[in-house]
Write an enzyme that holds these catalytic residues in place. Structure first.
Site, PDB file in Angstrom:
ATOM      1  N   PRO A   1       0.823  -1.212   0.000  1.00 52.40           N
ATOM      2  CG  PRO A   1      -0.826  -1.584   1.596  1.00 52.40           C
ATOM      3  CD  PRO A   1       0.501  -2.100   1.131  1.00 52.40           C
ATOM      4  CD  GLU A   2       3.939   2.747  -3.759  1.00 51.99           C
ATOM      5  OE1 GLU A   2       4.187   3.917  -4.113  1.00 51.99           O
ATOM      6  OE2 GLU A   2       4.383   1.754  -4.368  1.00 51.99           O
TER       7      GLU A   2
ATOM      8  CE  LYS B   1       4.888   4.265   1.418  1.00 55.84           C
ATOM      9  NZ  LYS B   1       5.935   3.222   1.290  1.00 55.84           N
TER      10      LYS B   1
ATOM     11  NE  ARG C   1      12.773   1.726  -1.121  1.00 59.41           N
ATOM     12  CZ  ARG C   1      11.565   1.680  -0.591  1.00 59.41           C
ATOM     13  NH1 ARG C   1      10.560   1.173  -1.286  1.00 59.41           N
ATOM     14  NH2 ARG C   1      11.339   2.151   0.617  1.00 59.41           N
TER      15      ARG C   1
END
Length: 262
Positions: free
Chosen positions: A2-3, A59, A249
């Site tokens: 979730p962003e 967030k 990442r």
């Protein structure tokens, strides 16, 4: 993961499901998602109160009650759902808030990397969020440019640093950089004023579209729509996309649209 757009969607779920409704019962099915608060204290603080207008910062979702504030962070797999109390539960439904009007708010999370916090007042909220930078959707251009120009790290790493800018994750950062034509390994402090302004413009546009969709949408015209393809092709120029890891990442970029000037 979730962003910002996903959490904005969860904020809307909270509004439609719970705003103005009394919290009849709090059921904690897994205390492992609670941080700095016991099951008993959470119940005592929230049962009998009503959810008011919620807020989002990056967030984080702030579920206000006019007294204590429940703060939710969704980590990698968290979600917020609205259900009826008699609907079947799922294995990863960790905390249930049964509300007046036959509504139930459910915090669901498979991996439990984040969870729920409780702040007694605004100073407690500020303490929990004191390491967060400005919200990516609300930050003005001047503050955005100042934040970027003062840091020497790779631009992808800076954009996803929540202490610099709150709300951007891996998907959004790759999408925004691709749209702005900037290589993820460029040094943040080396960007020209024109590049910083272009980056800000594309961040705003990307976020507005993603918030409308409630996620970072995997559209054919977006980089996000192709990053998981076996042989991903840039939707803008047709070049084969490349992948590497940057600060741990997975990063996807187009060598034609995003020349490496690092």
């Amino acid at each position: 993961m979730p962003e910002l757009p996903d959490v904005e969607g969860f904020r809307k779920v909270l509004v439609s499901c719970a705003k103005g409704r009394a919290i009849r019962r709090v059921d904690v099915r897994d205390a492992g998602v609670l941080h700095g608060v016991s099951v008993r204290r959470l119940r005592d603080a929230l049962e009998g109160r009503r959810f008011t207008e919620p807020e989002r910062h990056g967030k984080w979702l702030l579920a206000r009650t006019g007294g204590p504030t429940l703060l939710l962070h969704f980590g990698m797999t968290g979600r917020l759902l609205c259900a009826r109390p008699d609907e079947a539960l799922e294995a990863h439904d960790r905390v249930l808030f049964t509300l007046s009007g036959e509504h139930q708010l459910r915090y669901r999370d498979q991996r439990k990397l984040q969870g729920l916090w409780l702040a007694d007042d605004d100073s407690g909220v500020a303490h929990l969020l004191d390491r967060q930078g400005p919200d990516a959707l609300a930050v003005d251009r001047e503050d955005f440019e100042d934040a970027l120009s003062s840091r020497r790290g790779h631009i992808k790493t800076v954009l996803t640093d929540q202490s610099v800018l709150a709300g951007l994750g891996n998907l959004l950062a790759d999408e925004i950089l691709w749209r702005a034509g900037l290589h993820p390994r460029l040094r943040s402090g080396d960007l020209t004023e024109t590049e910083r302004r272009r980056l800000y413009t594309h961040m705003r546009r990307t976020l507005r579209s993603a918030v409308t969709a409630g996620c970072v949408p995997p559209r054919d015209s977006w980089l996000t729509g192709h990053r998981d393809d076996p042989d991903p092709i840039c939707p803008r120029c047709g070049t084969h996309l490349r992948r590497f890891r940057l600060a741990g990442r997975g990063t996807v970029w187009c060598p034609q649209c995003q020349p490496d000037e690092a």
